[in-house]
Design a protein around this motif. Sequence first.
Motif, mmCIF file in Angstrom:
data_model
loop_
_atom_site.group_PDB
_atom_site.id
_atom_site.type_symbol
_atom_site.label_atom_id
_atom_site.label_comp_id
_atom_site.label_asym_id
_atom_site.label_seq_id
_atom_site.Cartn_x
_atom_site.Cartn_y
_atom_site.Cartn_z
ATOM 1 N N LYS A 1 -3.209 -8.647 -3.549
ATOM 2 C CA LYS A 1 -4.446 -7.908 -3.327
ATOM 3 C C LYS A 1 -4.191 -6.621 -2.548
ATOM 4 N N SER A 2 -3.314 -6.740 -1.531
ATOM 5 C CA SER A 2 -2.977 -5.559 -0.729
ATOM 6 C C SER A 2 -2.277 -4.503 -1.564
ATOM 7 N N ASN A 3 -1.386 -4.882 -2.427
ATOM 8 C CA ASN A 3 -0.672 -3.940 -3.298
ATOM 9 C C ASN A 3 -1.617 -3.228 -4.264
ATOM 10 N N MET A 4 -2.594 -3.966 -4.776
ATOM 11 C CA MET A 4 -3.557 -3.366 -5.701
ATOM 12 C C MET A 4 -4.396 -2.316 -4.998
ATOM 13 N N LEU A 5 -4.837 -2.583 -3.764
ATOM 14 C CA LEU A 5 -5.636 -1.618 -3.002
ATOM 15 C C LEU A 5 -4.821 -0.355 -2.714
ATOM 16 N N ASN A 6 -3.582 -0.533 -2.347
ATOM 17 C CA ASN A 6 -2.722 0.620 -2.077
ATOM 18 C C ASN A 6 -2.528 1.473 -3.317
ATOM 19 N N ILE B 1 -1.486 -18.729 -0.531
ATOM 20 C CA ILE B 1 -2.449 -17.860 0.156
ATOM 21 C C ILE B 1 -1.792 -16.538 0.531
ATOM 22 N N LEU B 2 -0.574 -16.616 1.084
ATOM 23 C CA LEU B 2 0.128 -15.389 1.477
ATOM 24 C C LEU B 2 0.454 -14.523 0.272
ATOM 25 N N LEU B 3 0.849 -15.166 -0.821
ATOM 26 C CA LEU B 3 1.168 -14.403 -2.030
ATOM 27 C C LEU B 3 -0.067 -13.720 -2.590
ATOM 28 N N LYS B 4 -1.187 -14.422 -2.573
ATOM 29 C CA LYS B 4 -2.437 -13.852 -3.074
ATOM 30 C C LYS B 4 -2.850 -12.636 -2.255
ATOM 31 N N ARG B 5 -2.729 -12.751 -0.925
ATOM 32 C CA ARG B 5 -3.065 -11.627 -0.054
ATOM 33 C C ARG B 5 -2.135 -10.435 -0.300
ATOM 34 N N ARG B 6 -0.855 -10.713 -0.561
ATOM 35 C CA ARG B 6 0.113 -9.645 -0.803
ATOM 36 C C ARG B 6 -0.216 -8.883 -2.091
#
Length: 489
Positions: free
Chosen positions: A473-478, A466-471
């Motif tokens: 997703k966050s990188n893609m948005l940035n 879950i934490l890896l998936k969120r990380r």
Amino acid sequence: MPIKVVISSLSLFSLLFYSLLLLLLHPAIARGPHHSSLPSGLLNATAHSGPARLLFQDTTQPHHSDDIDRGYMTNSELEKAVKDFGDRCGSISRIYSIGHSVNGVPLWVIEISDKPGQEEPEPAFKFIGNVHGDEPVGRELLILLANWICDNYMKDPLATLIVENIHLHILPTMNPDGFSLKRRGNANDIDLNRDFPDQYLHFADDIPFMKSNGQVNFQFFPVNNDMDARQPETIAVMNWLREIRFTASATLHGGALVANYPWDGTEDKRRYYYGCPDDDTFQFMASIYSNSHRNMSLSKEFPGGITNGASWYPIYGGMQDWNYIHAGCFELTLEISDDKWPNAIELPTLWEYNKMSLLNLAASLVKVKAGRTFADYHRLIPPAERYEVVATMPGYKSKTTCISLGETAMTLDFILDPEIPTMTYLHSVNNDCHCIESGKPSLERFWRLHSEVYLILIAILALLCILLKRRIKSNMLNHKQLPKRSAQT
């Protein structure tokens, strides 16, 4: 709630080797007690093929010569020998007293262990000598046993095995007053091996016992239950067993050459073979002593050098049956010398004849090293049998498994689940009996023992995903939000 059950199988391989070696070196025929007549108090010998013995205590005292105790340690010398042993072998021993005799003589005990006085998940064994005052060979041999173990620790494998894997307790004399008086009873002329609470046996459904053919309930005869009338030596031993849970034990007597096992008495007080629920185990233990002895197993009076007590002659108030019932302690009564009080010059020979028997009997408890967990329990059972083992604890659900025990011991680990109120919806616990062979735990048992660890690992992995998936997703948005750079010429 982890519970460890140590199931010990008794093996004769090494014992038979020692016995064969001794027999080849010293071929001889065992001698039993000779009876020229049947004095008052003896049963008719035609009632049983074995030798006649005292059914009730014979109040007549033997006529000893004044120098019969010459060469034997006095009580003062025995006390000094015990304390000297403690000084010399203090790193593997502890000296303590369990009480006093009628005349105030301390009942000294030698504990031998690599961690004396500490509670460990190891079996405890005790030897008791000189229960009858006029049978002093045991007190001499037990001091020799203690010193042999001390002298050979880290040199002889058997001595090292005993020191490092069991707690051995040795009471050289239970009846120092009787020894001084050169008579069977204590200072009050009471036979200490008739002074324990007695029992009678009947089958019932209220108390389970480890036996496949039914359930057994034990109760004591009320005629021998008056604690105020009991002798101080008897009370000392009874209190001793309340403090220490002994797995097995043996008392050393004289007057015959045989290893005796329960039951000592019968329900109707007649004389016949009366086996206890663990009869097979007791026969095996008795055979360990007899087969390791110089000539006990060659007895013409007792096949194999062993006997059921009630088959030999019934007694009541004996220490052997009381140990088994009261504390689950598997005790043998060892008759180690045809002569009750032999000349002291025979002691070295008697020691050599009995040394391996004493060592092998104590070492028979050492078949597996238990882990340091709560609720360790040691149980002696014979090999080549199928057993159902149940682990119970107040406040927890019981669990059951079956084992097929071979020549080696095995360890069973139980993880008990707490009792939950019935209003909670839970899956039922499967207590079906799945057979486990000795030394071959099943995959189902392996999973059951490690399921909690696996569940924790799965939860951790899920959290990491879950934490890896969120990380990501966050990188893609940035990345999408970064301003475009103009091309330069």
